[in-house]
Each structure stands twice: as C-alpha cells, then as structure tokens.
Design a protein around this motif. Structure first.
Motif, PDB file in Angstrom:
ATOM      1  N   MET A  68     145.678  72.889  50.161  1.00  0.00           N
ATOM      2  CA  MET A  68     146.575  72.058  49.385  1.00  0.00           C
ATOM      3  C   MET A  68     147.962  72.702  49.384  1.00  0.00           C
ATOM      4  N   SER A  69     148.977  71.899  49.633  1.00  0.00           N
ATOM      5  CA  SER A  69     150.346  72.405  49.696  1.00  0.00           C
ATOM      6  C   SER A  69     150.888  72.682  48.292  1.00  0.00           C
ATOM      7  N   ASP A  70     151.989  73.422  48.255  1.00  0.00           N
ATOM      8  CA  ASP A  70     152.654  73.702  46.985  1.00  0.00           C
ATOM      9  C   ASP A  70     153.100  72.405  46.303  1.00  0.00           C
ATOM     10  N   LEU A  71     153.607  71.458  47.093  1.00  0.00           N
ATOM     11  CA  LEU A  71     154.048  70.176  46.542  1.00  0.00           C
ATOM     12  C   LEU A  71     152.875  69.436  45.899  1.00  0.00           C
ATOM     13  N   GLU A  72     151.744  69.406  46.566  1.00  0.00           N
ATOM     14  CA  GLU A  72     150.562  68.738  46.019  1.00  0.00           C
ATOM     15  C   GLU A  72     150.089  69.404  44.731  1.00  0.00           C
ATOM     16  N   THR A  73     150.139  70.711  44.691  1.00  0.00           N
ATOM     17  CA  THR A  73     149.738  71.446  43.487  1.00  0.00           C
ATOM     18  C   THR A  73     150.664  71.117  42.326  1.00  0.00           C
ATOM     19  N   ARG A  74     151.975  71.139  42.580  1.00  0.00           N
ATOM     20  CA  ARG A  74     152.938  70.818  41.520  1.00  0.00           C
ATOM     21  C   ARG A  74     152.806  69.361  41.076  1.00  0.00           C
ATOM     22  N   PHE A  75     152.548  68.460  42.038  1.00  0.00           N
ATOM     23  CA  PHE A  75     152.342  67.047  41.717  1.00  0.00           C
ATOM     24  C   PHE A  75     151.111  66.879  40.834  1.00  0.00           C
ATOM     25  N   ASN A  76     150.010  67.504  41.205  1.00  0.00           N
ATOM     26  CA  ASN A  76     148.781  67.398  40.405  1.00  0.00           C
ATOM     27  C   ASN A  76     148.978  67.956  39.003  1.00  0.00           C
ATOM     28  N   ASP A  77     149.723  69.038  38.872  1.00  0.00           N
ATOM     29  CA  ASP A  77     150.032  69.593  37.554  1.00  0.00           C
ATOM     30  C   ASP A  77     150.863  68.606  36.730  1.00  0.00           C
ATOM     31  N   ALA A  78     151.833  67.959  37.374  1.00  0.00           N
ATOM     32  CA  ALA A  78     152.679  66.983  36.689  1.00  0.00           C
ATOM     33  C   ALA A  78     151.856  65.774  36.243  1.00  0.00           C
ATOM     34  N   VAL A  79     150.977  65.295  37.110  1.00  0.00           N
ATOM     35  CA  VAL A  79     150.112  64.161  36.767  1.00  0.00           C
ATOM     36  C   VAL A  79     149.219  64.532  35.592  1.00  0.00           C
ATOM     37  N   ASP A  80     148.666  65.725  35.614  1.00  0.00           N
ATOM     38  CA  ASP A  80     147.823  66.196  34.514  1.00  0.00           C
ATOM     39  C   ASP A  80     148.609  66.218  33.203  1.00  0.00           C
ATOM     40  N   TYR A  81     149.845  66.671  33.257  1.00  0.00           N
ATOM     41  CA  TYR A  81     150.697  66.734  32.075  1.00  0.00           C
ATOM     42  C   TYR A  81     150.892  65.333  31.485  1.00  0.00           C
ATOM     43  N   ILE A  82     151.205  64.370  32.330  1.00  0.00           N
ATOM     44  CA  ILE A  82     151.446  62.999  31.866  1.00  0.00           C
ATOM     45  C   ILE A  82     150.153  62.345  31.387  1.00  0.00           C
ATOM     46  N   GLN A  83     149.085  62.455  32.149  1.00  0.00           N
ATOM     47  CA  GLN A  83     147.839  61.762  31.812  1.00  0.00           C
ATOM     48  C   GLN A  83     147.177  62.315  30.556  1.00  0.00           C
ATOM     49  N   ASN A  84     147.384  63.584  30.272  1.00  0.00           N
ATOM     50  CA  ASN A  84     146.751  64.184  29.105  1.00  0.00           C
ATOM     51  C   ASN A  84     147.667  64.241  27.892  1.00  0.00           C
ATOM     52  N   GLY A  85     148.842  63.615  27.999  1.00  0.00           N
ATOM     53  CA  GLY A  85     149.724  63.475  26.855  1.00  0.00           C
ATOM     54  C   GLY A  85     150.210  64.760  26.247  1.00  0.00           C
ATOM     55  N   ARG A  86     150.408  65.762  27.076  1.00  0.00           N
ATOM     56  CA  ARG A  86     150.940  67.017  26.541  1.00  0.00           C
ATOM     57  C   ARG A  86     152.401  66.816  26.176  1.00  0.00           C
ATOM     58  N   GLY A  87     152.908  67.638  25.302  1.00  0.00           N
ATOM     59  CA  GLY A  87     154.307  67.542  24.912  1.00  0.00           C
ATOM     60  C   GLY A  87     154.460  66.862  23.567  1.00  0.00           C
ATOM     61  N   ASP A  88     155.670  66.937  23.043  1.00  0.00           N
ATOM     62  CA  ASP A  88     155.938  66.429  21.710  1.00  0.00           C
ATOM     63  C   ASP A  88     156.296  64.946  21.693  1.00  0.00           C
ATOM     64  N   THR A  89     156.858  64.441  22.765  1.00  0.00           N
ATOM     65  CA  THR A  89     157.290  63.054  22.799  1.00  0.00           C
ATOM     66  C   THR A  89     156.623  62.321  23.946  1.00  0.00           C
ATOM     67  N   SER A  90     156.503  61.019  23.745  1.00  0.00           N
ATOM     68  CA  SER A  90     155.911  60.160  24.772  1.00  0.00           C
ATOM     69  C   SER A  90     157.024  59.490  25.566  1.00  0.00           C
ATOM     70  N   PRO A  91     156.839  59.321  26.864  1.00  0.00           N
ATOM     71  CA  PRO A  91     157.853  58.641  27.666  1.00  0.00           C
ATOM     72  C   PRO A  91     157.996  57.177  27.235  1.00  0.00           C
ATOM     73  N   SER A  92     159.162  56.602  27.468  1.00  0.00           N
ATOM     74  CA  SER A  92     159.384  55.180  27.196  1.00  0.00           C
ATOM     75  C   SER A  92     158.509  54.345  28.130  1.00  0.00           C
ATOM     76  N   ASN A  93     158.363  53.076  27.810  1.00  0.00           N
ATOM     77  CA  ASN A  93     157.574  52.197  28.683  1.00  0.00           C
ATOM     78  C   ASN A  93     158.166  52.118  30.079  1.00  0.00           C
ATOM     79  N   ASP A  94     159.503  52.089  30.174  1.00  0.00           N
ATOM     80  CA  ASP A  94     160.146  52.047  31.493  1.00  0.00           C
ATOM     81  C   ASP A  94     159.831  53.298  32.296  1.00  0.00           C
ATOM     82  N   LEU A  95     159.852  54.446  31.644  1.00  0.00           N
ATOM     83  CA  LEU A  95     159.546  55.696  32.341  1.00  0.00           C
ATOM     84  C   LEU A  95     158.065  55.757  32.709  1.00  0.00           C
TER      85      LEU A  95
END
Length: 87
Positions: free
Chosen positions: A1-28
């Motif tokens: 797996m490439s570095d880009l794929e690893t970073r992408f999977n980490d980003a997807v995990d972040y979004i799908q699992n709702g980490r963070g204090d704020t939720s993205p807008s519907n447009d985002l």
C-alpha cells in the motif's frame, strides 16, 4: 500500500468515525462522498435520479463534479479537504 493510500484510508476513517469536535457541513459531506466514490469506484454512471429523490440527486450531482478525476487526485483532494476542515 502506498503512502497516499495509507493517508487516504486514515482520512476516511477520521470522517466515517466522526472524530473531532465539529461536523462538516452538508456541502462538505457531499464533497467528501464524491471524492471517496471517485477514488474507490471511478466515474459516476447511469442516469441522474428523479426529481423527488433529493438525496440521490445531490449525490449524483456531487459525483458529476469530479467525473474524470484520477484515483490519486481524488485521494489527495480528500486528504487536502480534511486538512483544511480541521484547520
């Protein structure tokens, strides 16, 4: 797996699992959806959903905006948009 794929999977995990204090807008959320689908499935196909299918139509239209984008570019844009969102 490439570095880009690893970073992408980490980003997807972040979004799908709702980490963070704020939720993205519907447009985002639609933008993340479209970039994810472009990176994992490629160009949108089929007919645009009917007028009463508001969600399906919004998703289709979001995917149309990234049609033709390469897999790597879609992954990188997804990562970049998450970085911008997190500030």
């Amino acid at each position: 797996m490439s570095d880009l794929e690893t970073r992408f999977n980490d980003a997807v995990d972040y979004i799908q699992n709702g980490r963070g204090d704020t939720s993205p807008s519907n447009d985002l959320k639609l933008e993340f959806y479209a970039l994810y689908k472009q990176a994992t499935e490629g160009d949108v196909g089929g007919k645009r959903p009917g007028m009463m299918d508001f969600v399906g139509r919004a998703k289709f239209d979001a995917r149309e905006k990234v049609k033709g984008m390469s897999r790597d570019e879609a992954m990188q844009r997804y990562i970049d948009r998450l970085d911008e969102f997190r500030g």
